[in-house]
Design a protein around this motif. Structure first.
Motif, PDB file in Angstrom:
ATOM      1  N   LYS A  14       0.813  -1.226   0.000  1.00  0.00           N
ATOM      2  CA  LYS A  14       0.000   0.000   0.000  1.00  0.00           C
ATOM      3  C   LYS A  14       0.837   1.263   0.000  1.00  0.00           C
ATOM      4  O   LYS A  14       0.597   2.162  -0.792  1.00  0.00           O
ATOM      5  CB  LYS A  14      -0.914   0.065   1.239  1.00  0.00           C
ATOM      6  CG  LYS A  14      -2.042  -0.906   1.265  1.00  0.00           C
ATOM      7  CD  LYS A  14      -2.994  -0.582   2.403  1.00  0.00           C
ATOM      8  CE  LYS A  14      -2.303  -0.487   3.749  1.00  0.00           C
ATOM      9  NZ  LYS A  14      -1.898  -1.771   4.322  1.00  0.00           N
ATOM     10  N   TYR A  36      -0.290   5.583  13.501  1.00  0.00           N
ATOM     11  CA  TYR A  36      -0.471   4.550  14.538  1.00  0.00           C
ATOM     12  C   TYR A  36       0.875   4.050  15.044  1.00  0.00           C
ATOM     13  O   TYR A  36       1.041   3.734  16.220  1.00  0.00           O
ATOM     14  CB  TYR A  36      -1.323   3.390  14.002  1.00  0.00           C
ATOM     15  CG  TYR A  36      -2.760   3.805  13.847  1.00  0.00           C
ATOM     16  CD1 TYR A  36      -3.626   3.775  14.933  1.00  0.00           C
ATOM     17  CD2 TYR A  36      -3.229   4.310  12.634  1.00  0.00           C
ATOM     18  CE1 TYR A  36      -4.939   4.207  14.803  1.00  0.00           C
ATOM     19  CE2 TYR A  36      -4.534   4.747  12.499  1.00  0.00           C
ATOM     20  CZ  TYR A  36      -5.380   4.689  13.589  1.00  0.00           C
ATOM     21  OH  TYR A  36      -6.667   5.130  13.469  1.00  0.00           O
ATOM     22  N   ARG A  37       1.846   3.972  14.129  1.00  0.00           N
ATOM     23  CA  ARG A  37       3.181   3.550  14.538  1.00  0.00           C
ATOM     24  C   ARG A  37       3.799   4.560  15.502  1.00  0.00           C
ATOM     25  O   ARG A  37       4.470   4.193  16.469  1.00  0.00           O
ATOM     26  CB  ARG A  37       4.082   3.407  13.306  1.00  0.00           C
ATOM     27  CG  ARG A  37       3.756   2.180  12.496  1.00  0.00           C
ATOM     28  CD  ARG A  37       4.425   2.210  11.128  1.00  0.00           C
ATOM     29  NE  ARG A  37       4.109   1.001  10.399  1.00  0.00           N
ATOM     30  CZ  ARG A  37       4.826  -0.117  10.460  1.00  0.00           C
ATOM     31  NH1 ARG A  37       5.923  -0.155  11.177  1.00  0.00           N
ATOM     32  NH2 ARG A  37       4.451  -1.188   9.797  1.00  0.00           N
ATOM     33  N   ARG A  88       9.652   2.036  12.030  1.00  0.00           N
ATOM     34  CA  ARG A  88       9.619   0.916  11.071  1.00  0.00           C
ATOM     35  C   ARG A  88      10.148  -0.397  11.622  1.00  0.00           C
ATOM     36  O   ARG A  88      10.250  -1.366  10.889  1.00  0.00           O
ATOM     37  CB  ARG A  88      10.419   1.279   9.811  1.00  0.00           C
ATOM     38  CG  ARG A  88       9.881   2.473   9.084  1.00  0.00           C
ATOM     39  CD  ARG A  88       8.598   2.178   8.324  1.00  0.00           C
ATOM     40  NE  ARG A  88       7.824   3.385   8.114  1.00  0.00           N
ATOM     41  CZ  ARG A  88       6.533   3.410   7.822  1.00  0.00           C
ATOM     42  NH1 ARG A  88       5.841   2.296   7.733  1.00  0.00           N
ATOM     43  NH2 ARG A  88       5.900   4.543   7.658  1.00  0.00           N
ATOM     44  N   ALA A  96       2.098  -0.846  17.067  1.00  0.00           N
ATOM     45  CA  ALA A  96       1.129  -0.078  16.277  1.00  0.00           C
ATOM     46  C   ALA A  96      -0.164  -0.879  16.151  1.00  0.00           C
ATOM     47  O   ALA A  96      -1.265  -0.349  16.306  1.00  0.00           O
ATOM     48  CB  ALA A  96       1.706   0.226  14.894  1.00  0.00           C
ATOM     49  N   SER A  97      -0.007  -2.173  15.891  1.00  0.00           N
ATOM     50  CA  SER A  97      -1.181  -3.033  15.754  1.00  0.00           C
ATOM     51  C   SER A  97      -1.943  -3.083  17.081  1.00  0.00           C
ATOM     52  O   SER A  97      -3.178  -3.017  17.106  1.00  0.00           O
ATOM     53  CB  SER A  97      -0.713  -4.422  15.322  1.00  0.00           C
ATOM     54  OG  SER A  97      -1.794  -5.265  15.117  1.00  0.00           O
ATOM     55  N   ARG A 106      -7.798   5.592  18.249  1.00  0.00           N
ATOM     56  CA  ARG A 106      -8.412   5.868  16.945  1.00  0.00           C
ATOM     57  C   ARG A 106      -9.056   7.263  16.946  1.00  0.00           C
ATOM     58  O   ARG A 106      -8.955   8.012  15.978  1.00  0.00           O
ATOM     59  CB  ARG A 106      -9.431   4.788  16.581  1.00  0.00           C
ATOM     60  CG  ARG A 106      -8.838   3.381  16.577  1.00  0.00           C
ATOM     61  CD  ARG A 106      -9.572   2.437  15.661  1.00  0.00           C
ATOM     62  NE  ARG A 106      -9.305   2.725  14.268  1.00  0.00           N
ATOM     63  CZ  ARG A 106      -8.260   2.261  13.582  1.00  0.00           C
ATOM     64  NH1 ARG A 106      -7.389   1.456  14.145  1.00  0.00           N
ATOM     65  NH2 ARG A 106      -8.083   2.590  12.309  1.00  0.00           N
ATOM     66  N   GLY A 126      -4.447   2.998   4.554  1.00  0.00           N
ATOM     67  CA  GLY A 126      -4.619   2.536   5.935  1.00  0.00           C
ATOM     68  C   GLY A 126      -5.424   1.260   5.988  1.00  0.00           C
ATOM     69  O   GLY A 126      -5.266   0.374   5.143  1.00  0.00           O
ATOM     70  N   ARG A 127      -6.282   1.163   6.995  1.00  0.00           N
ATOM     71  CA  ARG A 127      -7.128  -0.029   7.161  1.00  0.00           C
ATOM     72  C   ARG A 127      -8.612   0.328   7.111  1.00  0.00           C
ATOM     73  O   ARG A 127      -9.444  -0.477   6.757  1.00  0.00           O
ATOM     74  CB  ARG A 127      -6.859  -0.695   8.523  1.00  0.00           C
ATOM     75  CG  ARG A 127      -5.441  -1.111   8.775  1.00  0.00           C
ATOM     76  CD  ARG A 127      -5.023  -2.263   7.868  1.00  0.00           C
ATOM     77  NE  ARG A 127      -3.726  -2.804   8.256  1.00  0.00           N
ATOM     78  CZ  ARG A 127      -2.562  -2.208   8.043  1.00  0.00           C
ATOM     79  NH1 ARG A 127      -2.517  -1.040   7.442  1.00  0.00           N
ATOM     80  NH2 ARG A 127      -1.436  -2.776   8.417  1.00  0.00           N
ATOM     81  N   ILE A 129      -9.821   3.593   5.938  1.00  0.00           N
ATOM     82  CA  ILE A 129      -9.991   4.903   5.297  1.00  0.00           C
ATOM     83  C   ILE A 129     -11.331   4.942   4.551  1.00  0.00           C
ATOM     84  O   ILE A 129     -12.122   5.870   4.727  1.00  0.00           O
ATOM     85  CB  ILE A 129      -8.805   5.231   4.348  1.00  0.00           C
ATOM     86  CG1 ILE A 129      -7.461   5.040   5.072  1.00  0.00           C
ATOM     87  CG2 ILE A 129      -8.928   6.661   3.808  1.00  0.00           C
ATOM     88  CD1 ILE A 129      -7.314   5.785   6.372  1.00  0.00           C
ATOM     89  N   ASP A 181      -5.786  -7.054  13.091  1.00  0.00           N
ATOM     90  CA  ASP A 181      -6.389  -5.957  12.328  1.00  0.00           C
ATOM     91  C   ASP A 181      -7.812  -6.281  11.851  1.00  0.00           C
ATOM     92  O   ASP A 181      -8.645  -5.388  11.720  1.00  0.00           O
ATOM     93  CB  ASP A 181      -5.512  -5.594  11.111  1.00  0.00           C
ATOM     94  CG  ASP A 181      -4.155  -5.008  11.525  1.00  0.00           C
ATOM     95  OD1 ASP A 181      -3.985  -4.672  12.716  1.00  0.00           O
ATOM     96  OD2 ASP A 181      -3.263  -4.895  10.664  1.00  0.00           O
TER      97      ASP A 181
HETATM   98  O1   DC Z   1       0.157   0.138   7.420  1.00  0.00           O
HETATM   99  P1   DC Z   1       1.087  -0.121   8.591  1.00  0.00           P
HETATM  100  O2   DC Z   1       1.640  -1.521   8.605  1.00  0.00           O
HETATM  101  O3   DC Z   1       2.153   0.909   8.705  1.00  0.00           O
HETATM  102  O4   DC Z   1       0.139   0.026   9.888  1.00  0.00           O
HETATM  103  C1   DC Z   1       0.605  -0.201  11.187  1.00  0.00           C
HETATM  104  C2   DC Z   1      -0.540  -0.674  12.083  1.00  0.00           C
HETATM  105  O5   DC Z   1      -1.477   0.393  12.263  1.00  0.00           O
HETATM  106  C3   DC Z   1      -1.352  -1.851  11.545  1.00  0.00           C
HETATM  107  O6   DC Z   1      -1.121  -3.024  12.308  1.00  0.00           O
HETATM  108  C4   DC Z   1      -2.791  -1.462  11.666  1.00  0.00           C
HETATM  109  C5   DC Z   1      -2.803  -0.067  12.142  1.00  0.00           C
HETATM  110  N1   DC Z   1      -3.554   0.842  11.279  1.00  0.00           N
HETATM  111  C6   DC Z   1      -4.880   1.022  11.533  1.00  0.00           C
HETATM  112  O7   DC Z   1      -5.416   0.393  12.434  1.00  0.00           O
HETATM  113  N2   DC Z   1      -5.599   1.919  10.814  1.00  0.00           N
HETATM  114  C7   DC Z   1      -5.034   2.598   9.817  1.00  0.00           C
HETATM  115  N3   DC Z   1      -5.763   3.473   9.119  1.00  0.00           N
HETATM  116  C8   DC Z   1      -3.662   2.399   9.510  1.00  0.00           C
HETATM  117  C9   DC Z   1      -2.954   1.504  10.253  1.00  0.00           C
END
Ligand code: DC
Length: 222
Positions: A14, A36-37, A88, A96-97, A106, A126-127, A129, A181
């Motif tokens: 992504k 989130y990280r 990273r 982050a998760s 959130r 993202g997850r 959006i 997630d």
């Molecule tokens: O896309 P990424 O791997 O950098 O995201 C890191 C963590 O953040 C991932 O485990 C889920 C979370 N995340 C989220 O919950 N909502 C988002 N819009 C973006 C990422």
């Protein structure tokens, strides 16, 4: 303003694809995972572990996250420090998760994301959006690939950066993050009803980019 929402699991490519697509379109690219990280990093620095048995609101009240664009590239700042590289590491990924499953976290990041899309033409990845942050996004894409393909790509990326990880560790982390997630009660990862599915398991990077740009152009009627 035009907004392109790109959601999908970890390792689907992504961020790299969204960055390139944004460049091709002349839009800004917003990597919401980095936000989130940064919050995850703050919790790590505060001594918390993945179980998050800590006062979340209290830590958030003393946390400042913002993004700044330097040479058109997003840099995420935590408490006024550029943490673009620090966020990273595998540890920061897991944190982050973990933090992203918490409603106060959130809520803490929601308005910032909406404001960016209100003021700019964006490609935002993202997850959630397309489902939560920008339910009226102009174009929604759900970008995915098989877990094996995603782990291979992530493994290669980490090795190139000098990380000492094994493929199995990366694959296990990937499955764990996928589970976290998709199973969290708040804003879980799922394809929005009106999102276009893009599976890149069999695509090269260039083919994946072509696919995204063609979906965007078709939706924008170009
Ligand atoms: O896309 P990424 O791997 O950098 O995201 C890191 C963590 O953040 C991932 O485990 C889920 C979370 N995340 C989220 O919950 N909502 C988002 N819009 C973006 C990422």
């Amino acid at each position: 303003m035009i907004s392109i929402a790109i959601d999908g699991p970890a390792g689907a490519g992504k961020s790299t694809l969204s960055r390139k697509a944004a460049k091709a379109l002349g839009f800004i690219y917003v990597d919401t995972g980095a936000l989130y990280r940064a919050v995850g990093l703050k919790f790590l620095k505060s001594g918390a572990d993945e179980k998050l048995e800590c006062d979340i609101e209290d830590i958030l009240s003393d946390t400042k996250v913002d993004i700044r664009f330097i040479d058109n590239e997003q840099h995420v700042f935590l408490d006024d420090n550029d943490v673009n590289d620090e966020i990273r590491t595998p540890k920061a990924s897991m944190m982050a998760s973990a933090v992203s499953a918490k409603p106060p976290v959130r809520a803490f990041l929601l308005e910032m994301q909406r404001l960016l899309a209100k003021e700019n033409n964006v490609v935002m990845d993202g997850r959630d959006i397309g489902t939560v942050v920008l339910p009226d996004a102009t174009v929604k894409i759900f970008l995915t690939a098989s877990a094996e393909t995603r782990a291979q790509r992530r493994y290669k990326e980490l090795i190139e950066k000098g990380s000492e990880v094994t493929y199995d560790e990366v694959y296990e982390d990937m499955l764990k993050r996928d589970y976290n997630d998709t199973h969290r009660p708040i804003a879980p990862l799922k394809q929005a009803d009106d999102a276009v599915l893009a599976d890149t398991s069999e695509c090269t990077f260039d083919e994946s980019l072509e696919l995204i740009l063609s979906i965007v152009k078709e939706r924008l009627g170009e």
